[in-house]
Scaffold this motif. Structure first.
Motif: not given
Length: 450
Positions: A24, A26-27, A75, A78
């Motif tokens: 996660f 990278r988000y 997801l 955001h």
């Protein structure tokens, strides 16, 4: 939109922290939510366990997460959505150890089935919602007892209202309007089917016309003529209330040399003239509430006629599947195959011991039910997630569609050999709820959500 399934559990040593698997990282994640409950007040840490999402105990409690289980983590824009959160909506609550009376065991099994799949589920009614706080005082079955717990508004509602009269209540209608329109919450299986309306819809599609018995709607002006005309074509007909259930109010009418003989569940036939029978019928019912339907010479087992319940559900892709097939055999002196009126349930193995025949009949019944499900789904408003069909097979092997139920009963699952089918029905309900929840993410206005 990114979506995967994880174990959701509390983490007791941290504060205001969301602990996510490393991938996660990278988000950008700005908020996390369950149902209508969202928060942005947290920090994020990352761990090596690729199968768990952990929330500090305070964050876990703030989101009103009811128990530890697997859930879909999605997801989108955001925001990390945990779910589905299924609200099972019904009525008839009472202050006792069995909050829904004789229906309590059904809801217990339904909640158990949901808990064993993915996400969360609770039972609620129109009185359970605190609109100011945006929360629901829902019911869970834990240990050996029912408990009340505070939940967010659900991501999807599964309608299990008990009857048509309750459905029309102003309180019920207003609750449904607010949840579906103000909060954009998908609501599936929203209505009871009217037998004549469904027949008319199926009659307009060439895919389902071949399955339909000859049927007419009665009316006060020419009911006598219509019954005489149908009896001229068919030696046996059935009269059914369009909004009936549980086999109540059904009459079997057989043509005789001197008039007709009328049968009901548990009673021997009574001779009538058609005129006198209609006079008796009018004393109990409104004639325009009935349809008259061609009788079919059904297959028999042990000298008793039988029909078939085929249960269909939508899956996680929103596509129709067959989840259960069982034979229902009529009892002595009964005109329906319902267990309530003395009928019994048998498996296809019991009815068709030869494997080749059994597979052929299963394929025909399944194809008919899937086709009818698709047609009904196309022509009826709202989200439909399950249908129970009563199908018959005549002496020539032809399939007939007698009835479609939007609130299919569960009596066939009392048979020990159908427990796996009962599990599959529960799984499909959760699968479809998850599908609707994710579908709704792109259109939900979070301005209305706390």
């Amino acid at each position: 939109m990114i979506e995967k399934r994880y174990i959701i559990a509390p983490q007791i040593t941290s504060k205001r922290t969301l602990h996510l698997p490393m991938h996660f990282k990278r988000y950008a994640i700005h908020s996390v939510g369950l149902g209508s409950r969202f928060t942005e007040d947290f920090t994020i840490s990352y761990h090596q366990n690729q199968h768990k999402v952990l929330l500090s105990k305070d964050l876990y409690n703030d989101l009103l997460i009811p128990y530890e289980t697997k859930a879909d983590v999605t997801l989108n824009d955001h925001t990390l959505f945990i779910g589905p959160l299924i609200g099972i909506f019904t009525a008839g609550f009472q202050p006792s150890e069995e909050p829904l009376g004789t229906r309590s065991s059904f809801f217990h099994q339904l909640l158990k089935s949901c808990k064993n799949q993915v996400g969360y589920a609770y039972l609620f009614g129109h009185h359970s919602i605190d609109w100011e706080k945006g929360t629901v005082e829902g019911l869970l079955f834990q240990g050996k007892t029912w408990i009340k717990k505070s939940f967010p508004l659900p991501t999807v509602v599964y309608d299990r209202l008990p009857n048509r009269k309750v459905t029309q209540s102003a309180f019920i209608q207003e609750t449904k309007r607010r949840l579906t329109q103000d909060y954009d919450i998908p609501w599936f299986n929203p209505d009871f089917f009217n037998k004549w309306h469904i027949h008319e819809q199926l009659l307009t599609d060439e895919r389902t016309i071949p399955f339909l018995p000859h049927s007419i709607q009665l009316d006060p002006v020419d009911a006598l003529f219509k019954i005489e005309a149908l009896l001229h074509l068919h030696d046996v007909i059935y009269l059914k209330p369009m909004n009936g259930s549980h086999g109540d109010g059904i009459y079997q009418v057989k043509k005789t040399l001197s008039g007709i003989r009328v049968y009901t569940n548990g009673e021997v036939g009574i001779p009538y003239s058609i005129e006198n029978f209609l006079l008796e019928l009018r004393k109990k019912y409104a004639i325009h509430d009935f349809i008259a339907q061609q009788g079919i010479e059904l297959l028999h087992i042990e000298n008793q006629p039988l029909d078939f319940r085929v249960h269909t559900n939508k899956n996680k892709y929103g596509l129709w599947t067959v989840t259960a097939v069982a034979a229902k055999v009529s009892g002595d002196h009964t005109i329906t195959t319902l267990h309530l009126h003395g009928g019994s349930v048998k498996t296809l193995n019991d009815v068709f011991p030869v494997q080749e025949t059994r597979f052929q009949m299963l394929e025909q019944l399944s194809d008919t039910a899937i086709t009818a499900s698709q047609v009904i789904d196309e022509k009826m408003p709202g989200y439909i997630g399950e249908i129970g069909f009563d199908l018959g097979i005549d002496q020539t092997g032809s399939i007939w569609l007698f009835e479609a139920n939007s609130r299919p009963g569960r009596e066939i699952f009392q048979h020990a050999s159908l427990k796996q089918s009962e599990w599959l029905v529960g799984k499909r309900i959760v699968d479809y709820a998850s599908y609707l929840s994710k579908k709704a993410l792109s259109i939900t206005d979070h301005a209305n959500i706390r």
